[in-house]
Write a protein that holds these residues in place. Structure first.
Motif, short mmCIF file in Angstrom:
data_model
loop_
_atom_site.label_atom_id
_atom_site.label_comp_id
_atom_site.label_asym_id
_atom_site.label_seq_id
_atom_site.Cartn_x
_atom_site.Cartn_y
_atom_site.Cartn_z
N ALA A 174 0.83 -1.20 0.00
CA ALA A 174 0.00 0.00 0.00
C ALA A 174 0.86 1.25 0.00
CB ALA A 174 -0.93 0.00 1.23
N TYR A 175 0.21 2.38 -0.27
CA TYR A 175 0.85 3.67 -0.13
C TYR A 175 -0.07 4.51 0.75
CZ TYR A 175 3.50 7.86 -1.31
OH TYR A 175 4.29 8.98 -1.24
N GLY A 176 0.34 4.69 2.02
CA GLY A 176 -0.56 5.36 2.94
C GLY A 176 0.12 5.76 4.23
N ASN A 177 -0.70 6.05 5.23
CA ASN A 177 -0.24 6.51 6.53
C ASN A 177 -0.03 5.31 7.45
OD1 ASN A 177 -0.50 7.39 9.38
ND2 ASN A 177 -0.75 9.41 8.48
N LEU A 178 1.19 5.02 7.80
CA LEU A 178 1.52 3.82 8.57
C LEU A 178 0.78 3.76 9.89
CD1 LEU A 178 5.02 2.22 8.97
CD2 LEU A 178 3.59 2.59 10.98
N GLU A 179 0.85 4.81 10.69
CA GLU A 179 0.28 4.78 12.04
C GLU A 179 -1.23 4.63 12.00
OE1 GLU A 179 1.80 4.36 14.78
OE2 GLU A 179 3.79 4.49 13.87
N GLU A 180 -1.90 5.33 11.09
CA GLU A 180 -3.36 5.24 11.01
C GLU A 180 -3.79 3.85 10.56
OE1 GLU A 180 -5.57 8.33 9.11
OE2 GLU A 180 -4.06 9.84 9.57
N ILE A 181 -3.09 3.28 9.60
CA ILE A 181 -3.43 1.93 9.14
C ILE A 181 -3.22 0.91 10.24
CG2 ILE A 181 -2.72 0.09 7.55
CD1 ILE A 181 -2.13 2.27 5.48
N ARG A 182 -2.12 1.02 10.95
CA ARG A 182 -1.84 0.09 12.06
C ARG A 182 -2.92 0.19 13.14
NH1 ARG A 182 3.95 0.90 14.17
NH2 ARG A 182 4.48 -0.44 12.41
N THR A 183 -3.33 1.41 13.47
CA THR A 183 -4.36 1.62 14.50
C THR A 183 -5.69 1.01 14.09
OG1 THR A 183 -3.31 3.67 15.24
CG2 THR A 183 -5.63 3.36 15.81
N LEU A 184 -6.05 1.13 12.80
CA LEU A 184 -7.32 0.59 12.33
C LEU A 184 -7.32 -0.93 12.26
CD1 LEU A 184 -8.04 3.15 9.47
CD2 LEU A 184 -9.40 2.86 11.54
N LEU A 185 -6.19 -1.54 11.90
CA LEU A 185 -6.16 -2.98 11.69
C LEU A 185 -5.96 -3.78 12.98
CD1 LEU A 185 -3.98 -3.27 8.45
CD2 LEU A 185 -6.47 -3.47 8.64
N THR A 186 -5.28 -3.21 13.95
CA THR A 186 -4.94 -3.96 15.17
C THR A 186 -6.15 -4.62 15.85
OG1 THR A 186 -2.96 -2.62 15.56
CG2 THR A 186 -3.88 -3.80 17.45
N PRO A 187 -7.32 -3.95 15.92
CA PRO A 187 -8.46 -4.60 16.60
C PRO A 187 -9.09 -5.76 15.82
CG PRO A 187 -8.71 -2.19 16.54
CD PRO A 187 -7.63 -2.55 15.58
N ILE A 188 -8.74 -5.92 14.54
CA ILE A 188 -9.36 -6.98 13.73
C ILE A 188 -8.72 -8.32 14.11
CG2 ILE A 188 -9.75 -7.85 11.41
CD1 ILE A 188 -9.68 -5.00 10.40
#
Length: 272
Positions: A174-188
């Motif tokens: 992907a090409y995106g914001n690392l911290e925001e993506i990590r925060t969104l995916l962690t609860p899955i």
């Protein structure tokens, strides 16, 4: 309809965008028909809308009637209408009854799922109304002669196949914001079908920076479906497959599906 063609992101986010590899480490199996069916933008859109709407997420209007936009921490690419570029999370994106349909060919900067399948197997799930004679006393038809129909309707019996893939991880680029993506995916904690059966259990997520952007091309190989003018440009040069595919989230919506460049290599084109 005039189309604005550019890659766009929200002000302030652009400098935080970078090439990334996103990996879901699985417990062993995932219920999918095709390895590429799990989309990163779909997972992120679900999380973004759920956080934005709170409890209203579960009672919101059917997405087939009113579809809300989800602003993802990914770059937008392709043929982007100016009106779409200004949408924010929660804004009405599509409403067929009011004639609001996005038929443009923009997409989020993420690859299809890259999965090394170690094995495949077919499981079965069953649903059956228990017709054991001893249970007849618990069924009250109010003195009438009735029966429970199991051939169709609410109590229809099912014996359904479920395709599962054996793999230890799924990778997206992907090409995106690392911290925001990590925060969104962690609860899955699980992805794919029949998660309550134990399929698709995610042990951990990894979101790491990369030197190169492989969200569309990796060493000349196409990594995701490409729609619109980009697909036409490469399709006319041969060495590529065309398929009717989803190219952005939510993948089930007809407006997000079109003829796309689906497979091929840029270094195999017949001419430039």
């Amino acid at each position: 309809m005039m189309i604005l063609c550019l890659a766009i992101s929200l002000p302030g986010r652009e400098k935080l965008m970078q090439p990334l590899s996103v990996t879901a480490y699985l417990a062993g199996s995932i219920a999918l028909a095709r390895p590429s069916d799990i989309s990163l933008d779909g997972l992120l859109a679900y999380q973004v809308l759920r956080r934005h709407m709170g409890n209203d997420f579960y009672t919101h209007a059917d997405g087939r009637e009113v579809l809300c936009f989800a602003r993802l921490p990914l770059e937008m690419r392709g043929e982007i209408p100016e009106a779409v570029s200004k949408l924010q999370t929660g804004d009405v994106w599509m409403n067929p009854r009011q004639g609001i349909i996005d038929q443009s060919f923009w997409y989020w900067s993420c690859s299809s799922a890259q999965t090394v399948v170690a094995a495949r197997q077919t499981q079965y799930w069953n649903k059956r109304f228990d017709t054991h004679p001893a249970l007849s006393n618990h069924v009250d038809f109010g003195g009438r002669v009735e029966k429970v129909i199991i051939e169709n309707g609410r109590y229809k019996a099912y014996h359904m196949p479920l395709s599962t893939l054996i793999t230890d991880k799924i990778v997206w680029y992907a090409y995106g914001n690392l911290e925001e993506i990590r925060t969104l995916l962690t609860p899955i904690t699980a992805i794919g079908k029949k998660r309550s059966y134990g399929n698709g259990m995610v042990m951990r997520w990894s979101v790491e920076p990369m030197e190169e952007d492989w969200s569309e091309w990796k060493e000349q190989e196409l990594m995701r479906p490409l729609p619109g003018a980009t697909a036409l440009h490469w399709a006319t040069r041969g060495a590529f497959d065309l398929e009717h595919r989803a190219f952005r989230a939510p993948q089930w919506h007809p407006a997000n599906q079109a003829m796309c460049l689906s497979k091929g290599r840029r270094d195999a084109v017949s001419c430039v």
